[in-house]
Design a protein around this motif. Structure first.
Motif, PDB file in Angstrom:
ATOM      1  N   THR A 140     108.661 -38.991  61.390  1.00  0.00           N
ATOM      2  CA  THR A 140     107.798 -37.909  61.848  1.00  0.00           C
ATOM      3  C   THR A 140     107.508 -37.971  63.334  1.00  0.00           C
ATOM      4  OG1 THR A 140     107.235 -38.099  59.664  1.00  0.00           O
ATOM      5  CG2 THR A 140     106.099 -36.841  61.209  1.00  0.00           C
ATOM      6  N   GLU A 144     103.950 -33.644  65.025  1.00  0.00           N
ATOM      7  CA  GLU A 144     104.284 -33.270  63.821  1.00  0.00           C
ATOM      8  C   GLU A 144     102.957 -33.918  62.936  1.00  0.00           C
ATOM      9  OE1 GLU A 144     109.119 -32.520  63.043  1.00  0.00           O
ATOM     10  OE2 GLU A 144     108.268 -34.526  62.652  1.00  0.00           O
ATOM     11  N   GLU A 148      99.703 -32.004  61.120  1.00  0.00           N
ATOM     12  CA  GLU A 148      99.416 -32.169  59.761  1.00  0.00           C
ATOM     13  C   GLU A 148      98.069 -32.370  59.515  1.00  0.00           C
ATOM     14  OE1 GLU A 148     101.980 -35.110  58.241  1.00  0.00           O
ATOM     15  OE2 GLU A 148     104.070 -33.926  58.307  1.00  0.00           O
ATOM     16  N   GLN A 149      97.550 -33.469  60.459  1.00  0.00           N
ATOM     17  CA  GLN A 149      95.965 -33.527  60.273  1.00  0.00           C
ATOM     18  C   GLN A 149      95.087 -32.075  60.527  1.00  0.00           C
ATOM     19  OE1 GLN A 149      95.100 -37.656  61.802  1.00  0.00           O
ATOM     20  NE2 GLN A 149      97.207 -37.410  62.697  1.00  0.00           N
ATOM     21  N   ARG A 151      95.454 -29.259  59.579  1.00  0.00           N
ATOM     22  CA  ARG A 151      95.237 -28.645  58.225  1.00  0.00           C
ATOM     23  C   ARG A 151      94.327 -29.405  57.370  1.00  0.00           C
ATOM     24  NH1 ARG A 151      98.637 -26.605  61.878  1.00  0.00           N
ATOM     25  NH2 ARG A 151      99.895 -24.709  61.149  1.00  0.00           N
ATOM     26  N   GLU A 152      94.353 -30.593  57.590  1.00  0.00           N
ATOM     27  CA  GLU A 152      93.144 -31.556  56.484  1.00  0.00           C
ATOM     28  C   GLU A 152      92.092 -31.556  57.357  1.00  0.00           C
ATOM     29  OE1 GLU A 152      95.476 -34.790  56.042  1.00  0.00           O
ATOM     30  OE2 GLU A 152      97.077 -34.014  54.832  1.00  0.00           O
TER      31      GLU A 152
END
Length: 493
Positions: A140, A144, A148-149, A151-152
Protein backbone atom coordinates in the motif's frame (compact mmCIF):
# COMPACT_ATOMS: atom_id res chain seq x y z
CA UNK A 1 19.68 17.89 -52.62
CA UNK A 2 22.57 15.45 -53.07
CA UNK A 3 23.33 11.77 -52.75
CA UNK A 4 26.13 10.32 -50.63
CA UNK A 5 27.47 6.82 -50.19
CA UNK A 6 28.55 6.07 -46.63
CA UNK A 7 29.45 3.02 -44.55
CA UNK A 8 27.94 2.42 -41.13
CA UNK A 9 27.62 -0.41 -38.66
CA UNK A 10 24.09 -1.73 -38.16
CA UNK A 11 23.22 -4.37 -35.58
CA UNK A 12 21.25 -7.23 -37.08
CA UNK A 13 17.95 -8.03 -35.32
CA UNK A 14 19.35 -11.39 -34.20
CA UNK A 15 22.41 -9.71 -32.66
CA UNK A 16 20.21 -7.14 -30.91
CA UNK A 17 18.16 -9.99 -29.46
CA UNK A 18 21.31 -11.81 -28.30
CA UNK A 19 22.61 -8.65 -26.56
CA UNK A 20 19.23 -8.09 -24.91
CA UNK A 21 19.23 -11.64 -23.56
CA UNK A 22 22.78 -11.23 -22.22
CA UNK A 23 22.04 -7.95 -20.45
CA UNK A 24 18.66 -8.91 -18.98
CA UNK A 25 18.57 -10.15 -15.36
CA UNK A 26 16.84 -13.46 -14.68
CA UNK A 27 13.33 -12.10 -14.12
CA UNK A 28 13.48 -9.88 -17.22
CA UNK A 29 14.95 -12.75 -19.20
CA UNK A 30 12.02 -14.94 -18.24
CA UNK A 31 9.62 -12.26 -19.52
CA UNK A 32 11.54 -11.97 -22.80
CA UNK A 33 11.49 -15.72 -23.33
CA UNK A 34 7.77 -15.92 -22.57
CA UNK A 35 7.20 -13.19 -25.16
CA UNK A 36 9.13 -15.25 -27.74
CA UNK A 37 7.04 -18.29 -26.83
CA UNK A 38 3.91 -16.35 -27.72
CA UNK A 39 5.31 -15.03 -31.00
CA UNK A 40 7.01 -18.19 -32.29
CA UNK A 41 4.56 -21.11 -32.58
CA UNK A 42 7.28 -23.75 -33.12
CA UNK A 43 8.77 -23.12 -29.65
CA UNK A 44 7.47 -24.85 -26.56
CA UNK A 45 8.62 -25.07 -22.96
CA UNK A 46 9.67 -28.41 -21.52
CA UNK A 47 7.92 -29.31 -18.27
CA UNK A 48 9.74 -30.31 -15.08
CA UNK A 49 8.68 -33.95 -15.52
CA UNK A 50 10.06 -34.02 -19.07
CA UNK A 51 13.30 -32.45 -17.93
CA UNK A 52 13.72 -35.06 -15.19
CA UNK A 53 12.97 -37.85 -17.68
CA UNK A 54 15.56 -36.48 -20.11
CA UNK A 55 18.13 -36.27 -17.31
CA UNK A 56 17.31 -39.86 -16.29
CA UNK A 57 17.78 -41.08 -19.86
CA UNK A 58 21.19 -39.46 -19.97
CA UNK A 59 22.20 -41.04 -16.64
CA UNK A 60 21.02 -44.48 -17.81
CA UNK A 61 23.74 -44.52 -20.45
CA UNK A 62 22.00 -43.62 -23.67
CA UNK A 63 24.48 -42.53 -26.32
CA UNK A 64 24.01 -38.77 -26.45
CA UNK A 65 25.12 -36.72 -29.40
CA UNK A 66 27.98 -34.34 -28.84
CA UNK A 67 26.78 -31.17 -27.13
CA UNK A 68 27.29 -27.99 -29.07
CA UNK A 69 30.06 -25.75 -27.79
CA UNK A 70 28.40 -22.93 -25.78
CA UNK A 71 31.05 -20.47 -26.90
CA UNK A 72 30.40 -21.30 -30.54
CA UNK A 73 28.54 -18.46 -32.27
CA UNK A 74 25.02 -19.22 -33.45
CA UNK A 75 24.76 -20.81 -36.84
CA UNK A 76 24.57 -18.58 -39.89
CA UNK A 77 20.92 -17.67 -40.22
CA UNK A 78 21.31 -17.08 -43.94
CA UNK A 79 22.54 -20.63 -44.47
CA UNK A 80 20.07 -22.72 -46.41
CA UNK A 81 20.25 -26.43 -45.62
CA UNK A 82 18.70 -27.19 -48.99
CA UNK A 83 21.91 -25.97 -50.66
CA UNK A 84 23.81 -28.88 -49.09
CA UNK A 85 21.63 -31.48 -50.83
CA UNK A 86 22.19 -33.02 -54.19
CA UNK A 87 21.10 -30.59 -56.88
CA UNK A 88 19.26 -33.48 -58.54
CA UNK A 89 16.80 -33.59 -55.62
CA UNK A 90 13.72 -31.37 -55.70
CA UNK A 91 14.14 -28.01 -53.93
CA UNK A 92 11.05 -28.63 -51.80
CA UNK A 93 12.35 -31.92 -50.39
CA UNK A 94 12.58 -31.38 -46.64
CA UNK A 95 13.89 -34.81 -45.71
CA UNK A 96 17.45 -33.54 -45.10
CA UNK A 97 16.21 -30.71 -42.92
CA UNK A 98 14.08 -33.15 -40.99
CA UNK A 99 17.11 -35.36 -40.28
CA UNK A 100 19.13 -32.33 -39.14
CA UNK A 101 16.28 -31.34 -36.86
CA UNK A 102 16.21 -34.78 -35.23
CA UNK A 103 19.94 -34.43 -34.52
CA UNK A 104 19.46 -30.95 -33.06
CA UNK A 105 16.66 -32.25 -30.87
CA UNK A 106 19.04 -34.80 -29.37
CA UNK A 107 21.63 -32.08 -28.80
CA UNK A 108 19.06 -29.94 -26.98
CA UNK A 109 18.08 -32.92 -24.82
CA UNK A 110 21.73 -33.34 -23.84
CA UNK A 111 22.03 -29.62 -23.11
CA UNK A 112 18.94 -29.66 -20.88
CA UNK A 113 20.27 -32.72 -19.04
CA UNK A 114 23.50 -30.87 -18.25
CA UNK A 115 21.94 -27.67 -16.93
CA UNK A 116 21.81 -29.11 -13.38
CA UNK A 117 18.20 -28.23 -12.76
CA UNK A 118 17.49 -28.41 -9.02
CA UNK A 119 15.34 -31.36 -8.05
CA UNK A 120 11.87 -30.21 -7.10
CA UNK A 121 10.26 -31.54 -3.98
CA UNK A 122 7.02 -33.39 -3.60
CA UNK A 123 3.75 -32.21 -5.10
CA UNK A 124 2.72 -30.81 -1.72
CA UNK A 125 5.96 -28.80 -1.38
CA UNK A 126 5.58 -27.51 -4.93
CA UNK A 127 2.01 -26.42 -4.15
CA UNK A 128 3.17 -24.57 -1.03
CA UNK A 129 5.94 -22.92 -3.01
CA UNK A 130 3.52 -21.72 -5.67
CA UNK A 131 1.13 -20.48 -2.99
CA UNK A 132 3.88 -18.30 -1.51
CA UNK A 133 4.55 -16.74 -4.91
CA UNK A 134 0.83 -16.18 -5.52
CA UNK A 135 0.52 -14.53 -2.09
CA UNK A 136 2.92 -11.71 -3.01
CA UNK A 137 0.91 -8.52 -3.40
CA UNK A 138 1.79 -4.91 -4.09
CA UNK A 139 2.32 -2.86 -0.95
CA UNK A 140 0.00 0.00 0.00
CA UNK A 141 1.29 3.46 -0.87
CA UNK A 142 1.45 6.28 1.69
CA UNK A 143 -1.34 8.21 -0.05
CA UNK A 144 -3.61 5.14 -0.12
CA UNK A 145 -3.06 4.56 3.61
CA UNK A 146 -3.88 8.20 4.41
CA UNK A 147 -7.03 8.14 2.27
CA UNK A 148 -8.25 5.03 4.10
CA UNK A 149 -7.80 6.84 7.42
CA UNK A 150 -9.83 9.81 6.17
CA UNK A 151 -12.93 7.57 5.95
CA UNK A 152 -12.35 6.36 9.50
CA UNK A 153 -11.59 9.79 11.01
CA UNK A 154 -13.86 12.28 12.75
CA UNK A 155 -14.03 14.46 9.63
CA UNK A 156 -17.46 15.06 8.14
CA UNK A 157 -18.07 14.07 4.54
CA UNK A 158 -18.00 17.70 3.39
CA UNK A 159 -14.43 17.92 4.75
CA UNK A 160 -13.21 14.87 2.82
CA UNK A 161 -12.37 16.79 -0.36
CA UNK A 162 -10.13 19.13 1.67
CA UNK A 163 -8.37 16.16 3.27
CA UNK A 164 -7.90 14.53 -0.14
CA UNK A 165 -6.43 17.79 -1.46
CA UNK A 166 -3.94 17.92 1.43
CA UNK A 167 -2.98 14.25 1.01
CA UNK A 168 -2.47 14.85 -2.71
CA UNK A 169 0.19 17.43 -1.80
CA UNK A 170 2.04 15.11 0.62
CA UNK A 171 5.27 13.85 -0.95
CA UNK A 172 6.69 10.34 -0.74
CA UNK A 173 8.60 11.21 2.44
CA UNK A 174 5.42 12.32 4.24
CA UNK A 175 5.88 16.11 4.09
CA UNK A 176 3.26 18.63 2.95
CA UNK A 177 4.93 20.43 0.05
CA UNK A 178 2.54 23.39 -0.20
CA UNK A 179 1.52 25.94 2.43
CA UNK A 180 -2.03 26.03 3.69
CA UNK A 181 -2.37 29.61 2.44
CA UNK A 182 -1.45 28.55 -1.11
CA UNK A 183 -3.87 25.62 -1.01
CA UNK A 184 -6.69 27.78 0.34
CA UNK A 185 -6.10 30.47 -2.30
CA UNK A 186 -5.90 28.00 -5.19
CA UNK A 187 -9.06 26.09 -4.22
CA UNK A 188 -11.18 28.90 -2.73
CA UNK A 189 -11.54 27.06 0.58
CA UNK A 190 -11.49 28.95 3.88
CA UNK A 191 -7.96 28.98 5.40
CA UNK A 192 -9.28 28.07 8.86
CA UNK A 193 -10.95 24.97 7.44
CA UNK A 194 -7.72 23.89 5.72
CA UNK A 195 -5.77 24.35 8.98
CA UNK A 196 -8.42 22.40 10.89
CA UNK A 197 -8.37 19.46 8.45
CA UNK A 198 -4.55 19.48 8.39
CA UNK A 199 -4.44 18.93 12.16
CA UNK A 200 -6.60 15.84 11.70
CA UNK A 201 -4.40 14.54 8.86
CA UNK A 202 -1.32 15.09 11.06
CA UNK A 203 -2.86 12.74 13.61
CA UNK A 204 -2.83 9.88 11.08
CA UNK A 205 -0.28 7.12 10.86
CA UNK A 206 2.65 7.12 10.35
CA UNK A 207 3.47 9.55 13.12
CA UNK A 208 4.77 12.89 11.84
CA UNK A 209 3.03 12.73 8.46
CA UNK A 210 1.72 15.99 7.02
CA UNK A 211 4.46 18.11 8.61
CA UNK A 212 5.74 21.12 6.68
CA UNK A 213 9.35 20.87 7.87
CA UNK A 214 11.63 18.67 9.97
CA UNK A 215 11.01 20.66 13.15
CA UNK A 216 7.23 20.19 12.94
CA UNK A 217 7.70 16.50 12.03
CA UNK A 218 9.74 15.78 15.16
CA UNK A 219 7.39 17.79 17.34
CA UNK A 220 4.37 15.83 16.06
CA UNK A 221 6.10 12.55 16.93
CA UNK A 222 6.99 13.75 20.42
CA UNK A 223 3.42 14.99 20.98
CA UNK A 224 2.06 11.62 19.85
CA UNK A 225 4.37 9.94 22.40
CA UNK A 226 3.09 12.18 25.21
CA UNK A 227 6.39 14.03 25.62
CA UNK A 228 5.23 17.59 24.97
CA UNK A 229 6.64 18.70 28.32
CA UNK A 230 9.97 16.88 27.87
CA UNK A 231 13.44 18.31 27.33
CA UNK A 232 13.46 16.76 23.86
CA UNK A 233 10.40 18.77 22.87
CA UNK A 234 11.94 22.03 24.13
CA UNK A 235 15.15 21.39 22.21
CA UNK A 236 13.31 20.68 18.94
CA UNK A 237 10.92 23.59 19.43
CA UNK A 238 13.38 26.31 20.49
CA UNK A 239 16.89 25.17 19.54
CA UNK A 240 16.49 23.45 16.16
CA UNK A 241 19.37 25.37 14.55
CA UNK A 242 21.76 24.58 17.40
CA UNK A 243 20.57 20.97 17.29
CA UNK A 244 21.48 20.69 13.61
CA UNK A 245 25.00 21.94 14.36
CA UNK A 246 25.27 19.89 17.57
CA UNK A 247 26.06 22.93 19.71
CA UNK A 248 25.47 21.00 22.89
CA UNK A 249 26.91 23.56 25.37
CA UNK A 250 24.72 26.29 23.81
CA UNK A 251 21.62 24.08 24.16
CA UNK A 252 22.53 23.27 27.75
CA UNK A 253 22.83 26.97 28.64
CA UNK A 254 19.57 27.83 26.86
CA UNK A 255 17.58 25.07 28.56
CA UNK A 256 19.28 25.44 31.94
CA UNK A 257 20.27 21.78 32.05
CA UNK A 258 23.48 19.81 32.28
CA UNK A 259 25.46 18.72 29.23
CA UNK A 260 24.87 15.05 30.07
CA UNK A 261 21.09 15.58 30.11
CA UNK A 262 21.22 17.30 26.72
CA UNK A 263 23.37 14.44 25.38
CA UNK A 264 20.76 11.88 26.48
CA UNK A 265 17.96 13.98 25.00
CA UNK A 266 19.76 14.16 21.65
CA UNK A 267 20.07 10.38 21.61
CA UNK A 268 16.30 10.11 22.07
CA UNK A 269 15.68 12.66 19.30
CA UNK A 270 17.96 10.67 17.00
CA UNK A 271 15.60 7.69 17.35
CA UNK A 272 12.72 9.67 15.81
CA UNK A 273 11.91 9.20 12.11
CA UNK A 274 12.87 12.26 10.02
CA UNK A 275 11.04 10.82 6.97
CA UNK A 276 7.71 9.31 8.05
CA UNK A 277 6.92 8.01 4.57
CA UNK A 278 10.22 6.14 4.18
CA UNK A 279 8.62 2.73 4.79
CA UNK A 280 6.22 3.28 1.88
CA UNK A 281 8.78 4.24 -0.74
CA UNK A 282 8.46 1.99 -3.83
CA UNK A 283 12.24 1.41 -3.91
CA UNK A 284 11.95 -0.50 -0.65
CA UNK A 285 10.35 -3.44 -2.49
CA UNK A 286 13.36 -4.91 -4.23
CA UNK A 287 13.39 -8.63 -4.90
CA UNK A 288 16.88 -9.88 -5.69
CA UNK A 289 17.27 -13.17 -7.50
CA UNK A 290 20.92 -14.32 -7.59
CA UNK A 291 22.13 -15.15 -11.08
CA UNK A 292 25.18 -17.08 -9.84
CA UNK A 293 25.78 -19.25 -6.78
CA UNK A 294 29.25 -19.68 -5.26
CA UNK A 295 29.54 -22.55 -2.79
CA UNK A 296 32.55 -23.96 -1.01
CA UNK A 297 33.56 -27.55 -1.68
CA UNK A 298 36.63 -28.48 0.32
CA UNK A 299 39.38 -26.02 -0.58
CA UNK A 300 37.70 -24.94 -3.83
CA UNK A 301 34.77 -22.75 -4.73
CA UNK A 302 32.13 -24.10 -7.11
CA UNK A 303 30.31 -21.69 -9.41
CA UNK A 304 26.85 -22.55 -10.77
CA UNK A 305 24.14 -20.55 -12.54
CA UNK A 306 20.53 -20.19 -11.51
CA UNK A 307 18.67 -22.20 -14.17
CA UNK A 308 15.48 -22.81 -12.21
CA UNK A 309 13.71 -19.64 -13.34
CA UNK A 310 14.81 -19.74 -16.99
CA UNK A 311 12.36 -21.54 -19.30
CA UNK A 312 13.88 -24.51 -21.15
CA UNK A 313 12.82 -24.37 -24.76
CA UNK A 314 12.62 -26.91 -27.54
CA UNK A 315 11.13 -27.21 -31.02
CA UNK A 316 7.61 -28.64 -31.00
CA UNK A 317 7.24 -32.17 -32.40
CA UNK A 318 4.11 -31.06 -34.22
CA UNK A 319 6.07 -28.77 -36.50
CA UNK A 320 8.77 -31.39 -37.01
CA UNK A 321 6.05 -33.69 -38.34
CA UNK A 322 4.77 -30.94 -40.62
CA UNK A 323 8.23 -30.52 -42.07
CA UNK A 324 8.45 -34.22 -42.91
CA UNK A 325 5.17 -34.14 -44.83
CA UNK A 326 5.64 -33.54 -48.54
CA UNK A 327 2.11 -32.37 -49.29
CA UNK A 328 2.53 -28.96 -47.61
CA UNK A 329 2.86 -25.93 -49.85
CA UNK A 330 6.16 -24.12 -50.32
CA UNK A 331 4.77 -21.11 -48.41
CA UNK A 332 3.99 -23.24 -45.36
CA UNK A 333 7.41 -24.92 -45.47
CA UNK A 334 9.22 -21.59 -45.74
CA UNK A 335 7.24 -20.21 -42.80
CA UNK A 336 8.09 -23.23 -40.63
CA UNK A 337 11.72 -23.09 -41.72
CA UNK A 338 12.10 -19.42 -40.69
CA UNK A 339 10.41 -20.00 -37.35
CA UNK A 340 12.63 -23.00 -36.61
CA UNK A 341 15.72 -20.97 -37.49
CA UNK A 342 14.58 -18.19 -35.12
CA UNK A 343 13.86 -20.75 -32.39
CA UNK A 344 17.25 -22.40 -32.85
CA UNK A 345 18.98 -19.01 -32.59
CA UNK A 346 17.08 -18.19 -29.39
CA UNK A 347 17.99 -21.51 -27.75
CA UNK A 348 21.65 -21.16 -28.66
CA UNK A 349 21.64 -17.53 -27.46
CA UNK A 350 20.24 -18.60 -24.08
CA UNK A 351 22.87 -21.33 -23.83
CA UNK A 352 25.62 -18.91 -24.78
CA UNK A 353 24.34 -16.34 -22.28
CA UNK A 354 24.48 -18.78 -19.39
CA UNK A 355 27.94 -19.98 -20.37
CA UNK A 356 29.29 -16.42 -20.71
CA UNK A 357 27.98 -15.45 -17.28
CA UNK A 358 29.38 -18.54 -15.58
CA UNK A 359 32.79 -18.03 -17.26
CA UNK A 360 32.92 -14.44 -16.01
CA UNK A 361 31.80 -15.51 -12.54
CA UNK A 362 34.51 -18.19 -12.38
CA UNK A 363 37.19 -15.65 -13.24
CA UNK A 364 35.83 -13.24 -10.61
CA UNK A 365 35.93 -15.99 -7.98
CA UNK A 366 39.44 -16.98 -9.08
CA UNK A 367 40.75 -13.42 -8.68
CA UNK A 368 38.74 -12.63 -5.53
CA UNK A 369 39.43 -15.86 -3.67
CA UNK A 370 40.61 -14.03 -0.54
CA UNK A 371 37.35 -12.08 -0.49
CA UNK A 372 35.36 -15.34 -0.65
CA UNK A 373 37.35 -16.67 2.32
CA UNK A 374 37.87 -13.59 4.53
CA UNK A 375 35.47 -10.82 3.52
CA UNK A 376 35.33 -7.25 2.18
CA UNK A 377 38.66 -6.12 3.60
CA UNK A 378 40.43 -8.54 1.24
CA UNK A 379 38.74 -7.38 -1.97
CA UNK A 380 41.35 -6.86 -4.70
CA UNK A 381 41.37 -4.30 -7.52
CA UNK A 382 39.79 -5.75 -10.66
CA UNK A 383 38.87 -4.30 -14.04
CA UNK A 384 36.54 -5.63 -16.71
CA UNK A 385 39.42 -5.63 -19.20
CA UNK A 386 41.31 -8.17 -17.08
CA UNK A 387 38.32 -10.52 -16.97
CA UNK A 388 37.54 -10.00 -20.66
CA UNK A 389 41.05 -11.05 -21.68
CA UNK A 390 40.79 -14.35 -19.81
CA UNK A 391 37.22 -15.16 -20.85
CA UNK A 392 37.92 -14.24 -24.47
CA UNK A 393 35.24 -11.60 -24.95
CA UNK A 394 35.18 -7.82 -25.28
CA UNK A 395 35.02 -5.72 -22.12
CA UNK A 396 31.63 -4.33 -23.21
CA UNK A 397 30.35 -7.91 -23.21
CA UNK A 398 31.53 -8.28 -19.62
CA UNK A 399 29.79 -5.01 -18.73
CA UNK A 400 26.52 -6.23 -20.25
CA UNK A 401 26.83 -9.66 -18.65
CA UNK A 402 27.25 -8.32 -15.09
CA UNK A 403 24.71 -5.50 -15.41
CA UNK A 404 21.92 -6.00 -12.88
CA UNK A 405 23.16 -9.51 -11.98
CA UNK A 406 23.77 -10.70 -8.42
CA UNK A 407 26.10 -13.35 -7.03
CA UNK A 408 25.42 -15.34 -3.87
CA UNK A 409 28.75 -15.95 -2.12
CA UNK A 410 29.82 -17.33 1.27
CA UNK A 411 30.11 -13.65 2.36
CA UNK A 412 26.56 -12.77 1.28
CA UNK A 413 24.78 -11.58 -1.87
CA UNK A 414 26.60 -8.94 -3.92
CA UNK A 415 26.00 -7.30 -7.27
CA UNK A 416 28.52 -8.66 -9.76
CA UNK A 417 29.68 -5.10 -10.52
CA UNK A 418 30.71 -4.85 -6.85
CA UNK A 419 33.80 -6.95 -7.57
CA UNK A 420 35.11 -4.50 -10.18
CA UNK A 421 36.85 -1.70 -8.30
CA UNK A 422 39.78 0.61 -8.89
CA UNK A 423 42.90 0.11 -6.81
CA UNK A 424 45.17 2.11 -4.52
CA UNK A 425 48.90 1.38 -4.52
CA UNK A 426 50.26 0.45 -1.12
CA UNK A 427 53.79 1.02 0.18
CA UNK A 428 54.63 -2.65 -0.45
CA UNK A 429 53.70 -2.28 -4.11
CA UNK A 430 50.53 -4.39 -3.84
CA UNK A 431 47.16 -3.08 -4.92
CA UNK A 432 44.18 -2.61 -2.60
CA UNK A 433 40.65 -1.95 -3.80
CA UNK A 434 38.82 1.27 -2.97
CA UNK A 435 36.12 -0.79 -1.26
CA UNK A 436 38.66 -2.34 1.11
CA UNK A 437 40.09 1.10 1.96
CA UNK A 438 36.60 2.42 2.61
CA UNK A 439 35.94 -0.55 4.91
CA UNK A 440 39.15 0.24 6.83
CA UNK A 441 38.11 3.90 7.21
CA UNK A 442 34.71 2.85 8.54
CA UNK A 443 36.42 0.60 11.09
CA UNK A 444 38.73 3.44 12.19
CA UNK A 445 35.82 5.81 12.80
CA UNK A 446 33.90 3.08 14.62
CA UNK A 447 36.73 2.65 17.13
CA UNK A 448 37.39 6.36 17.74
CA UNK A 449 36.92 8.09 21.07
CA UNK A 450 33.54 9.82 20.89
CA UNK A 451 34.74 12.68 23.10
CA UNK A 452 37.75 13.27 20.81
CA UNK A 453 36.61 12.35 17.29
CA UNK A 454 39.28 11.88 14.65
CA UNK A 455 39.78 14.47 11.93
CA UNK A 456 40.22 13.47 8.29
CA UNK A 457 43.91 14.37 8.46
CA UNK A 458 44.44 12.10 11.45
CA UNK A 459 42.83 9.24 9.52
CA UNK A 460 45.24 9.96 6.64
CA UNK A 461 48.18 9.54 9.04
CA UNK A 462 46.77 6.30 10.47
CA UNK A 463 46.34 4.85 6.97
CA UNK A 464 49.87 5.93 6.03
CA UNK A 465 51.21 3.92 8.97
CA UNK A 466 49.52 0.88 7.38
CA UNK A 467 51.19 1.60 4.04
CA UNK A 468 48.15 3.22 2.38
CA UNK A 469 48.80 6.72 1.04
CA UNK A 470 45.71 8.70 0.10
CA UNK A 471 44.77 12.39 0.16
CA UNK A 472 42.69 14.02 2.87
CA UNK A 473 39.96 14.92 0.38
CA UNK A 474 39.71 11.21 -0.53
CA UNK A 475 39.12 10.34 3.12
CA UNK A 476 36.47 13.09 3.29
CA UNK A 477 34.82 11.64 0.16
CA UNK A 478 34.73 8.11 1.56
CA UNK A 479 33.49 9.40 4.93
CA UNK A 480 30.59 11.15 3.18
CA UNK A 481 29.75 7.99 1.23
CA UNK A 482 29.70 6.10 4.55
CA UNK A 483 27.24 8.69 5.99
CA UNK A 484 29.69 9.66 8.74
CA UNK A 485 29.45 13.25 9.98
CA UNK A 486 32.46 15.61 10.26
CA UNK A 487 34.41 15.52 13.52
CA UNK A 488 32.77 18.66 14.94
CA UNK A 489 29.32 17.09 14.56
CA UNK A 490 30.36 13.70 15.97
CA UNK A 491 31.81 15.10 19.19
CA UNK A 492 30.10 14.02 22.38
CA UNK A 493 30.54 16.00 25.60
Amino acid sequence: MSQRLTQSLVLAPQLQQSLALLQAPTLELKALVEQELQQNPVLEEATAAEMEQQEKETRDGESPAEVADPAEPPADLNHDPASEKDHSEPMDDFQAEFERLVQLDQEWRDHFAQTNIPQRGSAEEEEKRQFRFDSLVASTSLQELLLEQVRESSLTTDMWPIAEMLIGNVDDYGYLKASTAELAASTGVNLEQVEQVLKVVQSFDPSGVGARDLRECLMLQLERAGEKDSLEYRIVSDFMEALGKRRIPEIARGTGTEVDEVQDALENIARLEPRPGRAFLPDNDQYILPEVFVTRSGDDFVVSTNNEHIPHLRISNTYKDLMSQGENSAEVKNYIREKIRAGKFLIKSLHQRQQTIVNIAREIVNRQREFMEKGVSHLKPLTMVQVAEVVGVHETTVSRAVSGKYMQTPQGIFEMKYFFTAGIQTASGDGMSNTSVKDMIAEIFERENATKPLSDQEVVKMLKEKGIVIARRTVAKYRTELNILPSNLRKQY
